[in-house]
Design an enzyme around this catalytic site. Structure first.
Site, mmCIF file in Angstrom:
data_model
loop_
_atom_site.group_PDB
_atom_site.id
_atom_site.type_symbol
_atom_site.label_atom_id
_atom_site.label_comp_id
_atom_site.label_asym_id
_atom_site.label_seq_id
_atom_site.Cartn_x
_atom_site.Cartn_y
_atom_site.Cartn_z
ATOM 1 N N ARG A 1 0.832 -1.209 0.000
ATOM 2 C CA ARG A 1 0.000 0.000 0.000
ATOM 3 C C ARG A 1 0.865 1.258 0.000
ATOM 4 O O ARG A 1 1.889 1.316 0.677
ATOM 5 C CB ARG A 1 -0.914 0.017 1.224
ATOM 6 N N ALA B 1 -3.392 -3.661 5.984
ATOM 7 C CA ALA B 1 -4.811 -3.710 6.344
ATOM 8 C C ALA B 1 -5.468 -4.920 5.705
ATOM 9 O O ALA B 1 -6.684 -4.961 5.544
ATOM 10 C CB ALA B 1 -5.512 -2.425 5.936
ATOM 11 N N SER B 2 -4.655 -5.896 5.308
ATOM 12 C CA SER B 2 -5.123 -7.163 4.743
ATOM 13 C C SER B 2 -6.153 -6.954 3.640
ATOM 14 O O SER B 2 -5.869 -6.340 2.634
ATOM 15 C CB SER B 2 -5.670 -8.058 5.840
ATOM 16 N N HIS B 3 -7.340 -7.427 3.894
ATOM 17 C CA HIS B 3 -8.404 -7.433 2.888
ATOM 18 C C HIS B 3 -9.192 -6.123 2.825
ATOM 19 O O HIS B 3 -10.088 -5.984 2.011
ATOM 20 C CB HIS B 3 -9.367 -8.577 3.188
#
Length: 184
Positions: free
Chosen positions: A51, A100-102
Site C-alpha cells: 500500500r 490492512a489485509s483485505h
C-alpha cells in the site's frame, strides 16, 4: 475497553484516522512497554505490504522507536507470516506488520507480534493504550548513543525460505523426480 486496538491490531483510513501523529504515539508507547522488561536495547522488526501509505506509516513508526532508544530492522515488503516467524527466529522484542489485509486500499493498519511470533496479548495492547493516554511515553527520549539504530534487511526473508526447504526437501525432490516419469 480498548480504544485503538481492534481484533487484529489498529486499522483505520491512512493519513486521516491512522495519522503519522497517532502512529508515532503508538510506537513511543510500545517502546516504553517493550523496553521496561529488558536490560538490553529493544529490537523491533517492521514489514509492510504494498500500500502507498505503508512508507508514511513506517517512517512515523521508525521515528517513534528510534527516538525512544529502540533499534529497528526494516524487512521491506514481506508477507505477514514471515514477520511473525522472523520475530521469533531472531528473538526480537516485537514484530510489526503494516497492512490492512483485505480492507480497501485507502485503509492501513499496524499489527504487533510478540517475541514468540504470536499476536500480542490483549493485556499488552491495553497497556500500550494506557501509556498512550497517560502521556508517559512522550517523556521517554533517547539521547546521544542511546538513540535507536535502524537497518534495512530484506535479505532476512531467506531464513523463511530455508525453513521450507529444510522441512520439505524430500517432497520437493520427489516432485522433481515425478516430473520426469513418463505416463502412458
Amino acid at each position: 475497553m480498548k480504544r485503538y486496538f481492534g481484533t487484529d491490531g489498529i486499522r483505520r483510513i491512512a493519513n486521516t484516522e491512522l495519522t503519522p501523529e497517532l502512529v508515532y504515539k503508538v510506537s513511543k508507547a510500545s517502546s516504553y512497554v517493550f523496553g521496561k522488561n529488558t536490560d538490553s536495547t529493544p529490537v523491533v522488526l517492521i514489514g509492510k505490504d504494498t500500500r502507498l501509505s505503508g512508507s508514511l506509516i513506517e517512517s512515523s513508526m521508525t521515528a517513534g522507536f528510534l527516538s525512544s532508544g529502540v533499534n529497528v530492522i526494516h524487512l521491506g515488503v514481506i508477507p505477514t507470516p514471515v514477520v511473525a516467524y522472523l520475530t521469533k527466529k531472531l528473538n526480537a522484542d516485537a514484530g510489526i506488520v503494516i497492512s490492512a489485509s483485505h480492507n480497501p486500499y485507502e485503509h492501513n493498519g499496524i499489527k504487533f507480534f510478540s517475541n514468540k511470533g504470536m499476536k500480542i496479548d490483549d493485556s499488552l495492547e491495553e497497556e500500550i493504550e494506557e501509556i498512550m493516554e497517560s502521556g508517559i511515553a512522550s517523556s521517554v527520549r533517547a539521547v546521544g548513543d542511546k538513540i535507536g539504530k535502524d537497518e534495512e534487511r530484506s535479505d532476512l526473508v531467506d531464513l523463511y525460505f530455508d525453513l521450507f526447504r529444510d522441512n520439505f526437501s524430500k517432497e520437493i525432490g520427489k516432485a522433481k523426480k515425478d516430473e520426469f516419469i513418463v505416463r502412458n
